[in-house]
Design an enzyme around this catalytic site. Structure first.
Site, mmCIF file in Angstrom:
data_model
loop_
_atom_site.group_PDB
_atom_site.id
_atom_site.type_symbol
_atom_site.label_atom_id
_atom_site.label_comp_id
_atom_site.label_asym_id
_atom_site.label_seq_id
_atom_site.Cartn_x
_atom_site.Cartn_y
_atom_site.Cartn_z
ATOM 1 N N SER A 185 0.863 -1.180 0.000
ATOM 2 C CA SER A 185 0.000 0.000 0.000
ATOM 3 C C SER A 185 0.894 1.223 0.000
ATOM 4 O O SER A 185 2.016 1.182 0.537
ATOM 5 C CB SER A 185 -0.899 0.027 1.234
ATOM 6 O OG SER A 185 -1.552 1.278 1.366
ATOM 7 N N TYR B 124 -1.805 -0.796 10.349
ATOM 8 C CA TYR B 124 -1.885 -1.112 8.911
ATOM 9 C C TYR B 124 -0.699 -0.509 8.167
ATOM 10 O O TYR B 124 -0.031 -1.184 7.382
ATOM 11 C CB TYR B 124 -3.196 -0.574 8.348
ATOM 12 C CG TYR B 124 -3.367 -0.782 6.860
ATOM 13 C CD1 TYR B 124 -3.841 -1.999 6.363
ATOM 14 C CD2 TYR B 124 -3.056 0.227 5.947
ATOM 15 C CE1 TYR B 124 -3.995 -2.195 5.002
ATOM 16 C CE2 TYR B 124 -3.204 0.039 4.584
ATOM 17 C CZ TYR B 124 -3.680 -1.172 4.120
ATOM 18 O OH TYR B 124 -3.830 -1.369 2.763
#
Length: 258
Positions: A149, A165
């Protein structure tokens, strides 16, 4: 061989974790469109994987297999690999897509939530790569695609209270590069895709909260679509990327260029 032939996946078998929805389902669709022979979809929600598999088989000349798998459970991972090899003979492509997040300010993040995110996003990627890698090492061939990501590149905007995350995706990026170095000798290509903001079940609340800022910081002025990840995934899974390993392919509408 023509350039389009380089992108074909004819005769290949892929395992996609978290393949029952979101980016995993989009990648599975792209592989089917590229002519792949077999796709194994696995997640804790096997019903969703079955639904995606049926849809693909109804529209493409592809065989699918849906399996239950908690990627943090080594026995589940082992079963997925064994059943895939038993059914289709080998594994050519692995997409480590399973992931989760938890939104909370750093000082309020429960230890259990931090561990859950790290276990699924990092340990799960390690366990699947380790198990599938043994098959690929024996074959002296393979393509591993990790879903990272842009949140893993560094600090994130204030509205992204997702430090677990973000940290996990940074770990996936480093894992990708190190594994590429270690396994290049076996002709195993290890790369990652770093998506920007795509509307999925996991990202929906984050996008709702920060949509104005997301649009302002995305040069293409839109979110990722249901088509935007397919090409990147097919490229990294196919012969078109045979001299590419250890790379992080960013698909974010230009956000990380700012």
């Amino acid at each position: 061989m023509s350039v389009l032939d380089l992108f074909a996946l004819k005769g290949k078998t892929a395992v996609i974790t978290g393949g029952g929805r979101g980016l995993g389902a989009q990648i599975a669709q792209g592989f089917a469109e590229a002519g792949i022979a077999n796709i194994v979809l696995c997640s804790r929600n096997v019903v969703a994987c079955e639904e995606v598999g049926k849809r693909l088989e109804d529209h493409f000349d592809v065989k699918t297999l849906a399996l239950t798998c908690d990627v943090t459970n080594a026995e589940d991972v082992k079963q997925v690999v064994e059943k895939t090899v038993e059914q289709f003979g080998t594994i050519d492509i692995l997409v480590n897509n399973s992931g989760t997040s938890w939104a909370a300010p750093v000082d309020q993040m429960p230890k259990e939530a931090w561990e859950k995110v790290m276990n699924i996003n990092v340990t799960g990627t390690f366990l699947m790569s380790q198990a599938v890698g043994k098959v690929m090492m024996a074959n002296k061939s393979g393509k591993i695609i990790n879903i990272a990501s842009i949140a893993g590149f560094g600090g994130t905007p204030e509205f992204m209270q997702t430090i677990g995350y973000n940290t996990s995706k940074g770990a996936v990026i480093t894992f990708t590069k190190d594994l590429a170095v270690k396994w290049g000798r076996y002709n195993i290509h290890v790369n990652a895709i770093a998506p920007g903001f795509f509307p999925t079940k996991m990202s929906s609340k984050l996008i709702e909260t920060g949509q104005e800022q997301i649009m302002a910081s995305t040069p293409l002025k839109r979110l990722g679509s249901e088509e935007d990840l397919k090409g990147a995934a097919v490229f990294l899974a196919s012969s078109a990327s045979d001299y590419v390993t250890g790379d992080i392919l960013t698909v974010d509408g230009g956000a990380s260029a700012l």
